[in-house]
Design an enzyme around this catalytic site. Sequence first.
Site, mmCIF file in Angstrom:
data_model
loop_
_atom_site.group_PDB
_atom_site.id
_atom_site.type_symbol
_atom_site.label_atom_id
_atom_site.label_comp_id
_atom_site.label_asym_id
_atom_site.label_seq_id
_atom_site.Cartn_x
_atom_site.Cartn_y
_atom_site.Cartn_z
ATOM 1 N N HIS A 65 35.829 25.636 42.154
ATOM 2 C CA HIS A 65 35.083 26.734 41.568
ATOM 3 C C HIS A 65 34.842 26.467 40.098
ATOM 4 C CE1 HIS A 65 39.357 27.656 40.960
ATOM 5 N NE2 HIS A 65 38.991 28.264 39.854
ATOM 6 N N CYS A 207 44.235 32.003 34.719
ATOM 7 C CA CYS A 207 43.885 30.587 34.861
ATOM 8 C C CYS A 207 42.655 30.310 34.004
ATOM 9 C CB CYS A 207 43.619 30.225 36.328
ATOM 10 S SG CYS A 207 42.165 31.018 37.044
#
Length: 694
Positions: A65, A207
């Site tokens: 991603h 993240c």
Amino acid sequence: MSEMITADLVDLDLSADTREAAARALAERMLARGRVTDLDGFLADVAAREARMPTGLDGGIGIPHCRSAHVTEPTLAFGRSTAGIDFGAADGPADLIFLIAAPAGADEAHLTILSSLARQLMDAEFTSALRAATDAGAAAALIRGEEGAEGGAADAEAGAPDARPGVAHAEAGGEAGAEVGADAGGGSGAGADGAARPFRIVAVTSCPTGIAHTYMAAESLENAGREAGVEVVVETQGSAGFTRLDPAVIAAADGVILAHDVPVREKERFAGKPTADTGVKAGISRPAELIAEVREKAARGEATAPAAGTPVDRAGAPGEGYGTRLRTWLMSGVSYMVPFVAAGGLLIALGFAIGGYTVNKAPSVMDHFVWTEADSWGALLFQIGGVAFGFLVPVLAGYIAYGMADRPGLVPGFVGGAIALTVNAGFLGGLAAGLLAGGVVMAIGRAPIPAALRGIMPVVVIPLVSSAVVGFLMFVVIGKPIASAQKGMTDWLNGLGGANAVLLGALLGLMMCFDLGGPVNKVAYAFATAGIAVADPSDSAMKIMAAVMAAGMVPPLAMALATTVRGGLFTRTERENGKAAWVLGISFISEGAIPFAAADPLRVIPSSMLGGAVTGALSMAFGATLRAPHGGIFVVPLIGNPFLYLVALAAGVCVSAASVIVLKGLRRQGAQDAEGGPETSGASAAVPKESVTA
């Protein structure tokens, strides 16, 4: 998620055998639907994200991603592989691959929906249903949540709080979490009715991209807490923003879990509580161990002071050794020092330009200042710049300590840096003082602290003890040896000439162009600015500063020139980046070449280094000098031998541009020979396999 994934974005028989091939196959489906505008540019962004941390998860899941300027709207593609594809998970290949694409400015609603999917991936029923799906449309509907009762995706509505007992979500606005902290005033482990309450943990997950791992770690921690009979409240600091945990919830918590790969925002809220600090993937793969670690620390009375577990000190990230942490600490100090260098250096340079080269001997402007005299204004600028330069070493030391030990490191760091100036230990003394201060504070933070002292630790005890220890070491033990080393280095630089100076210029040019604003670039820049960070820098120091700035301008200017001369070798996006690189290059912003290096590092970086070495060597050979640490082409009037300086810069730019054109041309010719025909218009932009792994 009705428009985010459709049947034509699903491949139930994904035949790819590598993560790059899988990403390309799924991205091509996005391209066909107009969700991606530049396939190769998007794949380069996916590869860059994958290089930071593998996206494979235990249980056979891969979630490549990224956020990318080449994505028009948030999109999800799903592929199912029979053979399995290695995405770096510890338990083996992944058979369920989700490619998540978010535009650079994705709105909060869509990102919240993606976070909901990430949570579903922690549900075994949901993944089992995907493995059993026989129709692409049914799989897409399941992911959208339309088959939630059958596939375990009933909670797919974005932002919906988990109704299961013992779990509260911070992103639901803090209301559910406030109920958990309703009895925060007690803190004795008993509720209002006197019954023993469960152990309570607050957690933060984050993240780099903030799309998938952040929310998967949250779901995993909550599931593990429920199984262990522990109340877990999670604050997800993702791309969709974050809702702060209710202060009452934090006050009532018995421990803290920080599962993050980027700095935790407002971390000081959790000071004084037993803490497990680790990477975000550990929150996904071993949540039960983290919960057990916190409970053990709480049982021992091991409260974590604010200094412990900063993002640069945590040991949970795989492969992050002491050398990596040391580099991060040093770069923390340098990054905070650079604005002082730029402001002070430019003010000093302007002072010399206005007041002449005797401005450093002018009396204090407090004693003599005439509004109508240029010399007075020059002296004013020079003296303001000198004051700014006086902060360089303390700021360097203070923020190295801050990078190691958070806020409590600032006081001993600044004190140690000021002592380094007092004993003439200079830049090297600042480095040593910062590392000493951070190490002392970290050691104090790990010591068992009685509960009665926890409140005054960060305000009184840590600053007092750490400043005393660092001051003693700097004054009595290491200050004089470092001062001698600093003087030796200064004398060596002043004695450079001829071939030695040219070689030093070439070396600094190579360093400036190696990582384009990264650690090696910063080391060379810090070396140069340290030499001119005095009121009266030596001629050698000013030559080094000139060579470093000229070399740093080469990569973006070379890429801009190459895209202008041979635009066909670059993608449309790279040609647009090339226009911006002209401005970035003349402004001495080396990062302007990063988009080109990220897409093709094995050709762009060596070419940039070659040109940087030529420019650095020529600048030293021509004897160009510079008092300003920044400014690019705009401070040429302040440069000694400006014409030859520009010649050195132009030579390096031409060498780099020619090199990258030749190397890219050879790659294109090789591709044509291999395919037996002319290359398609988009093939020249393909990210080479070696650039993904470099």
